[in-house]
Design a protein around this motif. Structure first.
Motif, short mmCIF file in Angstrom:
data_model
loop_
_atom_site.label_atom_id
_atom_site.label_comp_id
_atom_site.label_asym_id
_atom_site.label_seq_id
_atom_site.Cartn_x
_atom_site.Cartn_y
_atom_site.Cartn_z
N ARG A 1 49.18 59.71 32.23
CA ARG A 1 49.61 60.57 31.29
C ARG A 1 50.84 60.81 31.17
N ILE A 2 51.40 62.06 32.69
CA ILE A 2 52.33 62.25 32.94
C ILE A 2 53.44 61.14 33.51
N GLY B 1 56.93 54.75 32.57
CA GLY B 1 57.65 55.82 32.56
C GLY B 1 58.09 56.57 32.03
N ARG B 2 58.43 56.57 30.72
CA ARG B 2 59.73 57.80 29.86
C ARG B 2 59.12 58.95 30.15
N ASN B 3 58.10 59.75 30.27
CA ASN B 3 57.40 60.59 30.07
C ASN B 3 58.06 61.95 31.72
N ILE B 4 57.57 60.34 33.11
CA ILE B 4 57.79 61.12 34.42
C ILE B 4 59.84 61.74 33.94
N ARG B 5 60.10 60.66 33.30
CA ARG B 5 61.43 60.29 33.98
C ARG B 5 62.64 61.37 32.58
N THR B 6 61.87 61.72 31.28
CA THR B 6 61.76 62.98 30.87
C THR B 6 62.54 64.42 30.84
N LEU B 7 61.40 64.33 31.87
CA LEU B 7 60.76 65.81 32.69
C LEU B 7 61.66 65.85 33.55
N ARG C 1 62.43 75.05 39.93
CA ARG C 1 61.63 74.03 40.51
C ARG C 1 60.48 74.98 39.45
N GLU C 2 60.40 76.39 39.61
CA GLU C 2 59.75 76.76 38.66
C GLU C 2 59.40 76.67 36.96
N ILE C 3 60.71 76.51 36.32
CA ILE C 3 60.66 75.77 34.95
C ILE C 3 59.79 74.87 35.17
N ALA C 4 60.10 73.28 36.11
CA ALA C 4 59.19 72.21 35.71
C ALA C 4 57.82 72.70 36.17
N LYS C 5 57.66 73.46 36.43
CA LYS C 5 55.77 74.02 36.98
C LYS C 5 55.48 74.57 36.20
N ASN C 6 55.93 75.75 35.08
CA ASN C 6 55.55 76.34 33.62
C ASN C 6 54.99 75.25 33.17
N ALA C 7 56.68 73.79 32.97
CA ALA C 7 55.73 73.32 31.63
C ALA C 7 55.38 72.35 31.85
N LEU C 8 55.26 71.83 33.44
CA LEU C 8 54.40 71.28 33.36
C LEU C 8 53.00 70.86 33.18
N GLU C 9 52.51 72.17 33.93
CA GLU C 9 51.37 73.45 33.52
C GLU C 9 50.42 73.34 32.25
N LYS C 10 51.34 74.17 31.21
CA LYS C 10 51.32 74.22 29.89
C LYS C 10 50.61 72.51 29.20
N LEU C 11 52.12 71.73 29.20
CA LEU C 11 51.28 70.46 29.23
C LEU C 11 50.30 69.92 29.46
N ILE C 12 49.69 70.00 30.36
CA ILE C 12 48.32 70.10 30.95
C ILE C 12 47.24 70.30 29.97
N PRO D 1 57.32 62.57 25.32
CA PRO D 1 59.47 63.18 25.54
C PRO D 1 59.16 64.41 24.49
N ALA D 2 59.42 63.97 22.92
CA ALA D 2 59.55 65.66 22.16
C ALA D 2 58.55 66.78 22.51
N ARG D 3 57.22 66.90 23.11
CA ARG D 3 57.03 68.00 23.60
C ARG D 3 57.01 68.08 24.87
N ILE D 4 57.64 67.17 25.60
CA ILE D 4 58.11 68.04 26.95
C ILE D 4 59.35 68.65 26.63
N GLU D 5 60.20 68.13 25.51
CA GLU D 5 61.27 68.67 25.26
C GLU D 5 61.23 70.47 25.20
N GLU D 6 60.04 70.29 24.58
CA GLU D 6 59.79 71.19 23.89
C GLU D 6 59.50 72.83 24.52
N MET D 7 58.52 72.47 25.47
CA MET D 7 58.19 72.96 26.67
C MET D 7 58.66 73.73 27.77
#
Length: 531
Positions: A235-236, A241-247, A274-285, A292-298
């Motif tokens: 899912r990530i 690969g559109r989700n991982i590329r967007t992130l 790295r901290e921003i990506a970690k927080n965003a990924l944890e919230k998405l999980i 992509p839209a939800r990833i941008e929002e998070m």
């Protein structure tokens, strides 16, 4: 007949009637004119009476006004005469007082002149007496000079030296003895001062280290995010690969999805990203909706959370160190230091530790701990933006502190803690010492084995490149270089100069945490054998 008469008499009758009416009207007009004439004559007479009365009133008013004016004039003249008499009396009294004062001053002046004349007479008599004594002294001085000349000639005859030769010999002996004694005294004073200073400095530093213990956080360039299951990896990654590329595009962080079970690795040299990506990924999980839209929002939400966290970290650091009235922008920069490391040491923890050490040592030395702690907390503030601005972090930090109206002592301490500026206060010395202490704690900083060995070899290579060096040893994990020189080639002054030259080359050619002590040893041994 009667009829005829009557008809002819009618016109005559009407003519008589008309004439009678005209006469009556004329009489009435004459009567009106006479009456009007009488009335106008009466009014003229009344007017003349009024004019006469007005003339009489005016004449009486003029007479009374003249009388009143004469009266006021007489009163004014009387008042002027009285005022003139009063002023004349006062003037006479003042003149009399001034004359009496002048007479008194003249009397005092005459008395002073008489006293001065007496003193002049006394001075003349004393001068005559002194002249006589001076003549006696001059005669005795001449006798003394004659006696001195006789003794001088006798001494020259006995010693075999002239006066100048004897003076030169005596001066040489005195100068030699004085230099020797002065050198001994200076050496004793320097030794005593150095021993006492070293002892006191060790006591202060030891007390500060014992009273301030900080945790050491070893940062890396990766974060590991735990996943609830391995299906989450797909899912990530997303479709094609559109989700991982967007992130990765939005955060600037590399996502490493390998065979590690239930884990994703985030890799980046920028700890904030790295901290921003970690927080965003944890919230998405946790949210479960990954597109992509939800990833941008998070990611946007995580950026705001990290910015708020940076601000809170800066406020917390200022609270822990007891520093008040810190500019909000400086607080943000202090908070950013949480995501900055130096040789593996967290810069925010290091800055807080340096601040506490500076405050403790300043208290021991009788300085203001507030200024010392402020300079200690801000000494590495330039590292928060050194990847954005050219120059050393010390100079960048000094410019930032000056921009946000910190005191000149704090600005100098920040710029001088790595020797970029000349130290202008004791607080600057304390910041440099506390920085070295914090960096030298066991486990505080780390470096690779290759870098460590290369630094030790370079240290010994620099030392051995100087003429007269017999041996050199890099000791104490590279924090000291001990150099033994040949005494017949290098003298004491040369040893001191060599230490300074080696320090300068080490600062220019090596990169190292903390500070390195250069110890040049010159030893002279005198050996003999009893047979």
């Amino acid at each position: 007949m009667n009829g005829i008469f009557t008809a002819s008499a009618l016109p005559l009758l009407s003519l008589g009637v008309q004439n009678g009416v005209s006469i009556g009207l004329a009489v009435l007009a004459v009567a009106a004119i006479v009456a009007a004439s009488i009335v106008s004559r009466n009014k003229i007479r009344q007017a003349e009476d009024l004019v006469k009365q007005a003339d009489q009133t005016i004449q009486s008013n003029l007479v009374s006004a003249k009388e009143k004016a004469e009266s006021l004039k007489k009163e004014a003249l009387l008042e002027a005469k009285d005022e003139n008499h009063r002023l004349r009396v006062e003037l006479d009294r003042e003149i009399k007082d001034r004359r009496s004062e002048i007479a008194r001053l003249e009397k005092r002046t005459i008395q002073k002149e008489e006293s001065l004349d007496r003193k002049i007479d006394q001075m003349e008599r004393k001068e005559e007496s002194l002249n006589g004594k001076l003549n006696d002294i001059a005669a005795k001085e001449k006798d003394a000079q004659d006696l001195f000349a006789q003794r001088k000639s006798e001494l020259e005859r006995v010693s075999g030296y002239t006066c100048d030769e004897a003076k030169k010999v005596l001066m040489d002996e005195i100068s030699s003895d004085a230099k020797h004694e002065a050198a001994i005294l200076v050496k004793e004073i320097e030794t005593r001062a150095r021993e006492e200073g070293d002892k006191r400095a060790r006591e202060i530093v030891t007390q500060a280290i014992q009273r301030c213990a900080s945790d050491h956080v070893s940062e890396t360039t990766v974060h590991v995010v735990s996943l609830p299951n391995d299906e989450m990896k797909g899912r990530i990654i997303g479709r094609e690969g559109r989700n991982i590329r967007t992130l990765e595009t939005l955060t600037g962080v590399d996502l490493i999805i390998d065979d590690t079970p239930e884990a994703v690795i985030l890799s980046s040299f920028d700890p904030i990203r790295r901290e921003i990506a970690k927080n965003a990924l944890e919230k998405l999980i946790v949210d479960g909706r990954i597109h992509p839209a939800r990833i941008e929002e998070m990611v946007e939400k995580s950026k705001k959370d990290v910015e708020n966290g940076i601000k809170e970290e800066g406020e917390q650091a200022a609270f822990e160190t007891g520093i008040h009235n810190l500019h909000p922008e400086l607080q943000k920069l202090v908070g950013r230091l949480k995501f900055r490391t130096s040789y593996g040491q967290n810069v925010l923890k290091h800055s807080i530790e340096v601040s506490n050490l500076c405050g403790l040592m300043a208290t021991e030395l009788g300085l203001d701990p507030t200024i010392a702690k402020r300079a200690g907390l801000l000494h590495d503030i330039g590292k928060a933006v050194d990847h954005e601005v050219e120059g050393s972090h010390a100079l960048i930090g000094a410019d930032l502190a000056k921009k946000y109206h910190e005191s000149s002592v704090v600005v100098n301490a920040i710029g001088a803690h790595h020797g970029d500026f000349e130290m202008e206060s004791l607080e600057a010395v304390l910041v440099q010492a506390a920085d070295a202490i914090s960096a030298a704690r066991p486990g505080a900083r780390r470096e690779t084995l290759e870098t460590y060995i290369r630094r030790l070899e370079k240290l010994e290579e620099i030392a051995n490149s100087y003429q007269g060096v017999e041996k050199s040893f890099a000791i104490q994990a590279g924090r000291e270089i001990r150099i033994v020189v040949k005494p017949e080639i290098v003298d004491d002054l040369g040893a001191a100069q060599m230490a300074k030259d080696i320090v300068k080359r080490v600062e220019e050619e090596l990169e190292y945490p903390g500070q390195i002590k250069v110890n040049v040893i010159r030893e002279t041994r005198a050996v003999d054998y009893a047979k």
